[in-house]
Design an enzyme around this catalytic site. Structure first.
Site, mmCIF file in Angstrom:
data_model
loop_
_atom_site.group_PDB
_atom_site.id
_atom_site.type_symbol
_atom_site.label_atom_id
_atom_site.label_comp_id
_atom_site.label_asym_id
_atom_site.label_seq_id
_atom_site.Cartn_x
_atom_site.Cartn_y
_atom_site.Cartn_z
ATOM 1 C CB THR B 165 -1.076 -0.169 1.183
ATOM 2 O OG1 THR B 165 -0.376 -0.375 2.402
ATOM 3 C CG2 THR B 165 -2.209 -1.137 1.087
ATOM 4 C CE LYS B 191 0.089 -3.798 3.188
ATOM 5 N NZ LYS B 191 -0.866 -2.885 4.134
ATOM 6 C CB THR B 202 -1.403 -2.701 8.946
ATOM 7 O OG1 THR B 202 -1.928 -3.297 10.110
ATOM 8 C CG2 THR B 202 -1.429 -1.141 8.987
ATOM 9 C CD GLU B 288 1.733 4.013 10.043
ATOM 10 O OE1 GLU B 288 0.969 4.494 9.294
ATOM 11 O OE2 GLU B 288 1.600 3.850 11.442
ATOM 12 C CG ASN B 414 -0.429 7.545 11.172
ATOM 13 O OD1 ASN B 414 -1.026 6.532 10.494
ATOM 14 N ND2 ASN B 414 0.822 7.093 11.503
#
Lengths: 419, 419
Positions: B165, B191, B202, B288, B414
């Site tokens: 993604t 992933k 996720t 992230e 986020n």
């Protein structure tokens, strides 16, 4: 939060017979010769003392690494059969992970005891600040006589500012309540949880009351209320080494002592909740780098533990906290956090609303998201106090958890500011 | 991480008899008429198929909110007695919290089954992407025949990129190992866990092997290894609704089937650990907003659960993660996180070192911090892979946990990116 009781001024001095004082003694300075009590700095040490011996109750951090003051206070209260007269607390240095920590914490109690002519074990000690730096005792030796001399029934603010580290506001709250027609008072002060310096040992809560209540019930009430207030607070999920909540009752309100559970005990507990919930809320709102207070209320739970677990799960979610900083109504993150809460309920019966003073947006019903206006949601989330209302539709129990958004400043404060 | 086995290319196609394919079908686009298979976009759907029926094992998210593909896959494997031939997976849409989610996930399996002429329950389905948006089925209907037509033994990369993604790199790892002189292969793709869009569901892990092993041992090995790899990964403590690890064994290596615990089973488990630990490490490093991989190894524990709990506690600490972003050697935060780990050990026996390719700094011994050179510590922490070595000095068990630092970009990703 609804106010059941009359909110009054006075913090830890709101209750009859509690004097306080605060001063700057120079703990922060490595060179103690810099100490000059005539120069007015931000206070770094405080004392408060009851006119008579108090029943004392305390709740300590669950961290295996315990600050030396925690260990010494616990030992003192054991020796004194949970009686105390005085509390001494300093900021800027946590006196934790130091080889001579307990010796220094004990010395702080001794200094107060000598000056007040009371047994050492009736003194409670607390420290907050940087972990792993030797606590300089000389400035404290010089400060204690000054603190005792300056004790006053109206100096709660001197104490409340002395326990601040990087708090942006002082935190005090007090209420008046009646027990069988007798007016009682209960108030407190708290500090936390900004941590510009590394390793700050964070949150302290000090509460006093003039209500007469047995030591056993005092501890029971404190443990019960801590569970639904202070333990429902999360800034970042870390539990400090020095966290302590300390409650002292001196009985000077002259009510008949509360010695068993019943209406009077419930009133006392409600007053304690009122003060501790408001202090908890202040701590959340002043969380590190926070731009928004988050308050999650979970209702309709089959039992209180489930409600607590669900509300805390949402408040602790980094993803949700970052989304609130971005004013993004992504209910998926609330649902995700509800979903991994370790409790039993039917996820398909859950309702979720996002609410603020600017309106309410229903986002989730019966296992699916529902259509809502992004414009309306943005308006609601632009407030600096956001309420997340969850109904599990599974019973009558409820609980509230408090936290704050995750912001650039949180990362900056905790990543960048080493020197 | 030491390499016990020969690292080979091929990802999910490293094992004999596994073909893969990937394509762009336009799931992201609300208007499916935009779909044009001749225009090369980033893949959003993939298929992989074994030449023969496989034993299949899976581990699913513990979140109460489960993506529809999780529910359908679980049901299929129950019906097929844990046998499977094909896996279909899409990105960009998690197919979660949708009223028609299970119907659509089931339809995906049916499309593959029809095209391959196999029973529907031998198809595994997974989706990752935004939660709460209806999955458009038309682009998938058009894509499945293309995916089947394009299946090839060398197209693992087409699949590995299709499940990405906002991953910044594709994640594949494979090893070669021997069972009684027979060469076997085990490889996988994963992933996660960038989430620019809100509510991304996720992490997915897909692993294949040609080793012959009974279904029961396959599941046992997977559950054991998940516990010490994937479950020791934390980017931000949130557990997704769609997380799944799926392992298929087709036996085409022609070794004698492993049917009981023993040396062969241990070799298989080691190979599985090697692949899953490396995929886990890749997920952590691509967390992230991450600028640093954090790897915490806890040794000297009385048992493995204690080692896991301690290592994870450090990796999950927001304060520590932010400190690592700031390259700040504040061991107090490591100690604090060790201290609140819910496990039994003596905090006064703990040793802590911070280490990287640039050196090692011992920061804590016997209950107290020790002097270290700030300059040396800064050098060590300037690396992009930081190792935290903890010795509980209490036994022989160990465990490793993986995570990443907490950065401005995490908050930005986020909080800010809602379009």
């Amino acid at each position: 939060m609804e106010n059941k009781f009359k909110n009054i001024d006075g913090g830890i001095c709101a209750a009859k017979g509690f004097k306080a004082s605060g001063t700057y003694c120079g703990i922060k300075k490595p060179n103690v010769d810099n100490y000059n009590p005539n120069i007015k700095h931000k206070n770094d040490i405080c004392l408060y003392v009851s006119d008579v011996l108090c029943n004392a109750a305390a709740v300590y951090t669950q961290n295996k690494v315990k600050g030396a003051p925690i260990i010494v206070t616990k030992a003192n209260l054991e020796k004194s059969d949970n009686k105390a007269i005085a509390v001494i607390a300093n900021s800027k240095n946590a006196n934790t992970c130091n080889a001579d920590g307990e010796e220094k914490a004990d010395k702080m109690c001794q200094l107060v005891a000598d000056e007040l002519n009371i047994p050492k074990e009736q003194v409670i000690v607390a420290s907050t600040g940087v972990i792993g730096q030797i606590l300089p005792i000389e400035p404290i030796e010089k400060a204690v006589p000054i603190l005792v001399k300056e004790l006053d029934y109206g100096k709660n603010l001197e104490a409340a500012t002395a326990i601040m580290t990087t708090d942006t506001v002082k935190k005090e709250y007090a209420v008046e309540f009646e027990i069988n027609g007798i007016t009682c008072h209960l108030g407190g002060m708290a500090k936390g949880s900004g941590m510009i310096h590394p390793n700050m040992a964070t949150t302290l809560n000090f509460i006093t009351t003039d209500c007469a209540i047995s030591g056993e019930l005092l501890q029971r009430a404190l443990s019960d209320i801590v569970k639904i207030t202070y333990n429902c607070l999360s800034i970042d999920g870390d539990t400090s080494t020095n966290d302590m909540v300390c409650l002292m009752a001196n009985g000077l309100a002259d009510n008949e002592e509360i010695t068993c559970e019943g209406d009077e005990y419930e009133i006392f507990k409600s007053a304690l909740y009122e003060v501790m919930a408001n202090l908890t809320r202040m701590l959340a709102k002043d969380g590190e780098g926070a731009s928004k207070l988050l308050e999650c209320k979970c209702i309709g739970a089959s039992n209180q533990d489930t409600a607590i677990t669900v509300a805390k799960s949402v408040i602790c979610s980094s993803l949700f906290k970052a989304a609130m900083f971005g004013e993004d109504a992504n209910w998926g993150r609330v649902l995700c956090a509800i979903g991994y809460a370790d409790a039993e309920f039917d996820i398909n019966k859950v309702d979720v609303d996002l609410r603020s003073s600017k309106g309410t947006v229903a986002v989730y019903r019966n296992g699916s998201g529902i259509e809502f206006s992004e414009k309306e949601a943005s308006k609601v989330l632009s407030s600096d106090e956001i309420y997340i209302d969850i109904n599990l539709n599974d019973g009558d129990a409820d609980a509230t958890a408090w936290g704050c958004d995750l912001t650039y400043d949180y990362v900056k404060i905790n990543g960048d500011y080493r020197t």
